[in-house]
Design a protein around this motif. Structure first.
Motif, PDB file in Angstrom:
ATOM      1  N   GLU A  41      44.575  38.288  42.271  1.00 51.64           N
ATOM      2  CA  GLU A  41      45.966  38.401  42.713  1.00 51.64           C
ATOM      3  C   GLU A  41      46.855  37.541  41.815  1.00 51.64           C
ATOM      4  O   GLU A  41      46.484  36.433  41.424  1.00 51.64           O
ATOM      5  CB  GLU A  41      46.081  37.928  44.170  1.00 51.64           C
ATOM      6  CG  GLU A  41      47.480  38.044  44.739  1.00 51.64           C
ATOM      7  CD  GLU A  41      47.556  37.510  46.168  1.00 51.64           C
ATOM      8  OE1 GLU A  41      48.662  37.536  46.736  1.00 51.64           O
ATOM      9  OE2 GLU A  41      46.516  37.048  46.688  1.00 51.64           O
ATOM     10  N   VAL A  91      50.155  35.406  41.600  1.00 49.52           N
ATOM     11  CA  VAL A  91      51.075  34.698  42.490  1.00 49.52           C
ATOM     12  C   VAL A  91      52.008  33.827  41.667  1.00 49.52           C
ATOM     13  O   VAL A  91      51.645  33.325  40.600  1.00 49.52           O
ATOM     14  CB  VAL A  91      50.309  33.830  43.516  1.00 49.52           C
ATOM     15  CG1 VAL A  91      49.445  34.685  44.430  1.00 49.52           C
ATOM     16  CG2 VAL A  91      49.455  32.786  42.818  1.00 49.52           C
ATOM     17  N   LEU A 102      43.146  33.620  41.794  1.00 45.63           N
ATOM     18  CA  LEU A 102      44.599  33.647  41.734  1.00 45.63           C
ATOM     19  C   LEU A 102      45.056  33.437  40.296  1.00 45.63           C
ATOM     20  O   LEU A 102      44.703  32.444  39.657  1.00 45.63           O
ATOM     21  CB  LEU A 102      45.198  32.562  42.631  1.00 45.63           C
ATOM     22  CG  LEU A 102      44.805  32.586  44.111  1.00 45.63           C
ATOM     23  CD1 LEU A 102      45.478  31.436  44.852  1.00 45.63           C
ATOM     24  CD2 LEU A 102      45.161  33.925  44.745  1.00 45.63           C
TER      25      LEU A 102
END
Length: 215
Positions: free
Chosen positions: A2, A4, A98
């Motif tokens: 992901e 972010v 992340l």
């Protein structure tokens, strides 16, 4: 995996630079103190891509240990091309990996594996009526080693003499991309006392990437 956003400068990548040497290029950067892995995204600089839809196979994991061993991130040069590299600082959690998205762009770099040549000429097209007319028709012909986005070059029109730089007259952008080989631009009608030259549009971004010459 992901992506972010983060606002803490402790995790940011900075001082990104590259060098060319004997058929390979090396990218170096300043590592954040508490980051041990990064993911490197490599895309063709001419391609449009969305940060929200990055293919996982376009990302490469690179560790701080590998960086130290090879004194940077290296690849073999296979052709003259331009790439955009984005180095994402990354953190591993129990659930996911992340990728930390920077807003300042300091983790991005445009890399050219060579300096492509761009040659241009400006030809006046003379007709039967041109001798008596207050206007003249000119055509820009560009020969490029590589494909160029339409924002790389511009042409400037000036009255009385040739423009010295892109701010020395009226600036016009090209509408279409420029392709490898000869590109014959549409005819331009200007006054007889006006002159045209071609310049690199964004010198800070493209000035060291291309070699622009007038034939």
């Amino acid at each position: 995996m992901e992506i972010v956003e983060f606002k803490d400068d402790l995790y940011k990548i900075s001082d990104l630079e590259y060098s060319l040497d004997k058929g390979k290029f090396t990218i170096r950067w300043k590592w954040p103190k508490d980051i041990d892995i990064v993911y490197i995204l490599k895309v063709n600089n001419l391609d449009d891509f969305s940060m929200e839809h990055i293919p996982k196979d376009s990302l490469k994991l690179y560790t701080k240990e590998e960086y130290r061993e090879f004194n940077g991130y290296t690849e073999t040069i296979k052709e003259i091309k331009q790439y955009k590299f984005i180095v994402f600082p990354a953190r591993e959690t129990e659930e996911d990996i992340l990728l930390l998205k920077q807003q300042d762009g300091e983790n991005e770099i445009i890399l050219s594996t060579g300096i492509p040549n761009i040659y241009y000429s400006i030809k006046e097209i003379k007709g039967i009526k041109s001798f008596f007319s207050k206007e003249k028709t000119v055509q820009i012909i560009i020969y490029s080693d590589v494909e160029l986005k339409n924002d790389v070059l511009c042409y400037v029109k000036k009255r009385g003499s040739y423009p010295l730089n892109k701010s020395d007259g009226v600036l016009f952008n090209f509408v279409d991309n420029i392709y490898p080989g000869e590109n014959v631009m549409p005819e331009i009608i200007i006054n007889k006392d006006e002159y045209i030259k071609v310049f690199i549009n964004d010198v800070e971004r493209y000035g060291n990437i291309y070699n622009l010459k007038q034939k």
